[in-house]
Design an enzyme around this catalytic site. Structure first.
Site, PDB file in Angstrom:
ATOM      1  N   HIS A 191       0.837  -1.219   0.000  1.00 18.65           N
ATOM      2  CA  HIS A 191       0.000   0.000   0.000  1.00 18.65           C
ATOM      3  C   HIS A 191       0.867   1.263   0.000  1.00 18.65           C
ATOM      4  CE1 HIS A 191      -3.655  -2.377   0.981  1.00 18.65           C
ATOM      5  NE2 HIS A 191      -2.815  -3.110   1.684  1.00 18.65           N
ATOM      6  N   SER A 214      14.638  19.468 -16.753  1.00 18.16           N
ATOM      7  CA  SER A 214      13.743  20.606 -16.694  1.00 18.16           C
ATOM      8  C   SER A 214      14.297  21.760 -17.503  1.00 18.16           C
ATOM      9  CB  SER A 214      13.542  21.059 -15.244  1.00 18.16           C
ATOM     10  OG  SER A 214      12.790  22.251 -15.179  1.00 18.16           O
ATOM     11  N   LYS A 269      18.020  19.387 -12.371  1.00 18.48           N
ATOM     12  CA  LYS A 269      16.995  18.365 -12.191  1.00 18.48           C
ATOM     13  C   LYS A 269      17.189  17.260 -13.225  1.00 18.48           C
ATOM     14  CE  LYS A 269      12.034  18.071 -11.230  1.00 18.48           C
ATOM     15  NZ  LYS A 269      11.662  16.909 -12.012  1.00 18.48           N
ATOM     16  N   GLU A 305       9.666   6.354 -17.627  1.00 19.37           N
ATOM     17  CA  GLU A 305       8.510   7.102 -18.132  1.00 19.37           C
ATOM     18  C   GLU A 305       8.173   6.694 -19.562  1.00 19.37           C
ATOM     19  OE1 GLU A 305       9.188  11.125 -15.417  1.00 19.37           O
ATOM     20  OE2 GLU A 305       9.750  11.140 -17.538  1.00 19.37           O
TER      21      GLU A 305
END
Length: 463
Positions: free
Chosen positions: A185, A315, A321, A328
Site C-alpha cells: 500500500h 527541466s 533536475k 517514463e
C-alpha cells in the site's frame, strides 16, 4: 495530382484512372489512395515484408504445380523478395483505414510486384491472374498478419525480453545481501532484499516468455489456401502446403497450415490472444518501471533508494533536475499497447460470417505493439536497470527506523503489545530495538536475533 502530365492513365474493371507516372502500383491502389485519405498511416514494414514473402512463396508454389510458366514464377519471386526486403516500401501508400478485408493492400502488393516482374521478364505479368494466383485478399491478409506477428515475436520481442531478463538476473545476483524496507500500500512493511525485489521482475519476464511461446503455436497456423470464404475455391489442393513449407524454409519459423481455414478467415481470435499476451507483458513492464520511478524518487524528498543513470537534463526551468526518463517512456509504451489491445479486441468482434472486416487495423496495432515493446525493453534494460546505483545509506537508515519490524515480535509478545511498541517508536522517532528493550523483558541477544532485518527476509518464525 497536377495536370502537367506527371501521371499515366491506368485501367481496371471500373474504368480509367490517373496514376502518378513514377508509381509502380496501378489503378486499384490509386483508387484506394483517393478513397481513404484518413490518417496518413500506412501499413507497417512488417506487414509489407510478410506480403512480399507470401507472394514469393505463392509464385514458387504455382511454378512447381505447373500453374505458372517457370520464368514468370521466377520473376514474380525475385520482385516479391525485393518487396520483402524493403526495397519498395515507398510504393505502399494506402492508408491503414481502408476496406476492412485489406483488399487494397493486397492489390497494392500485387500491382507493385506485377509491374516490377513485367519489367524483369519483358512481358506482361498480371496482378490478379499471375501474382494473386490461387489467393484471395481474404486469406492473404490474415496470413500476412500472422506471418508478421510470428516473425516479430520470434526475431524482436522474445530476444528483447530475454535480454531484459538477463540484465535483471545479473543485477539480482549483485544484491543478495542488500536489505531494504518492503512496502505494501506504499507504506512501510517487513524487510526484503533487493535481490528478492528484482527476482520478482525476472520471474515476470520468464512467465511472459512462456505465455508468448504458448501463443505462437496458434499464430503460426496460417489460413492461406482458404481463398475467398474458406473453401479453397480456385486454388490447387497442394498450394497451401507448399506456401507454408516455403515460408518456414525462408524465415526459420515453423509455420503450418491451419486445420480450419474458415476460422482463420472469419475470426481474429489468434490476434486477440496474442494482443492479450502483449497487454500482460505491458502491465508487467509498467509495474517494473513504476517501481524504479518510486525507488529513484527524490533525491531528498522521495525514497532515494536508487539512483538511475542521468541521461538528460530534466527541466527547462529547474537547473540540475534529472528525471527517470526511461521508466517514463516504458509507461507510455505500455499505455499505448493496452490501448492497442482494446482496438484489436473490438476489431476481433467484427467477424461477420466468413470474414473479419477490420483486418488492416488489427495488422497495424498488433505490429506496433510488438515493435515498441521490443524497443523499449532494450532501453529499460540497457539504460535504466543495468546502470542504477543503490543508496545503501538510505536503505539502512530507513530500516533502522522501520516500526513494522516489530511484527517479528508477535509470536513472543502478541499483536497488541507489538502494536504499542510500534506506535511509541514511530511517535518518538526511535528505533524499534530501543523501544522494545524498554517495553519487554526479552533478552538482548534474542531481541537482536528476532529483529535482525537480514534474517527477517528469510521468512519463517525465529525461535
Amino acid at each position: 495530382m497536377n495536370d502537367n502530365k506527371d501521371y499515366r492513365v491506368e485501367k481496371d474493371s471500373m474504368g480509367e484512372i490517373r496514376v502518378p507516372a513514377d508509381a509502380r502500383y496501378g489503378a486499384q491502389t490509386q483508387r484506394a489512395v483517393e478513397n481513404f485519405p484518413v490518417s496518413g498511416l500506412t501499413m507497417p514494414r512488417s506487414i509489407i515484408r510478410s506480403l512480399g514473402l507470401i507472394k514469393s512463396a505463392a509464385a514458387r508454389a504455382n511454378g512447381e504445380l505447373g500453374l505458372l510458366e517457370s520464368d514468370m514464377a521466377e520473376a514474380i519471386q525475385a520482385t516479391a523478395n525485393e518487396v520483402a526486403k524493403g526495397n519498395q516500401d515507398q510504393q505502399f501508400p494506402v492508408d491503414v483505414f481502408q476496406t476492412g478485408s485489406g483488399t487494397s493492400s493486397n492489390m497494392n502488393a500485387n500491382e507493385v510486384i506485377a509491374s516490377l516482374a513485367s519489367e524483369r521478364l519483358g512481358r506482361k505479368v498480371h496482378p490478379n491472374d499471375h501474382v494473386n494466383l490461387g489467393q484471395s485478399s481474404n486469406d492473404v491478409i490474415p496470413t500476412a498478419i500472422q506471418v508478421s506477428a510470428g516473425l516479430q515475436v520470434t526475431e524482436e520481442l522474445l530476444p528483447a525480453l530475454r535480454h531484459l531478463a538477463l540484465i535483471i538476473q545479473e543485477r539480482r545476483r549483485e544484491m543478495e545481501d542488500v536489505v531494504k524496507t518492503g512496502r505494501t500500500h506504499l507504506m512501510d512493511a517487513m524487510p526484503v532484499t533487493m535481490a528478492q525485489e528484482l527476482g520478482a521482475w525476472e520471474t515476470q519476464c520468464h512467465e511472459n516468455e512462456e505465455r508468448l511461446i504458448a501463443t505462437l503455436r496458434h499464430v503460426t497456423a496460417l489460413p492461406i489456401g482458404g481463398t475467398a470464404v474458406g473453401t479453397g475455391v480456385n486454388t490447387h489442393a497442394e498450394f497451401a502446403g507448399k506456401v507454408v513449407s516455403r515460408l518456414t524454409d525462408v524465415t526459420g519459423v515453423d509455420f503450418m497450415s491451419h486445420h480450419n481455414c474458415f476460422v482463420g478467415l472469419s475470426t481474429q481470435d489468434v490476434s486477440v490472444e496474442l494482443s492479450g499476451q502483449l497487454k500482460t507483458l505491458a502491465v508487467g513492464l509498467m509495474k517494473i518501471a513504476n517501481d524504479l520511478r518510486w525507488m529513484n524518487s527524490g533525491p531528498l524528498a522521495g525514497l532515494g533508494e536508487i539512483e538511475l543513470p542521468a541521461l538528460q537534463p530534466g527541466s527547462s526551468i529547474m537547473p540540475g533536475k534529472v528525471n527517470p526518463v526511461i521508466p517514463e517512456a516504458v509507461c507510455m509504451v505500455c499505455a499505448q499497447v493496452i490501448g492497442n489491445d482494446t482496438t484489436i479486441t473490438v476489431a476481433g468482434q467484427s467477424g461477420n460470417f466468413q470474414l473479419n472486416v477490420m483486418l488492416p487495423v488489427v495488422a497495424y496495432n498488433l505490429s506496433q505493439s510488438i515493435n515498441i515493446l521490443a524497443n523499449v525493453m532494450a532501453l529499460l534494460g540497457d539504460k535504466a536497470i543495468a546502470g542504477f546505483k543503490v543508496n545503501n545509506a538510505q536503505l539502512e537508515a530507513a530500516l533502522d527506523r522501520n516500526p513494522i519490524l516489530v511484527t517479528a515480535l508477535n509470536p513472543v509478545i502478541g499483536y497488541e503489545k507489538a502494536a504499542a511498541i510500534a506506535k511509541k517508536a514511530y511517535a518518538e522517532g526511535r528505533a524499534i530495538m530501543d523501544v522494545a528493550r524498554e517495553m519487554t523483558d526479552i533478552p538482548e541477544d534474542k531481541l537482536e536475533r528476532l529483529l535482525d532485518p537480514v534474517k527477517l527476509t528469510k521468512g519463517g518464525i525465529k525461535k
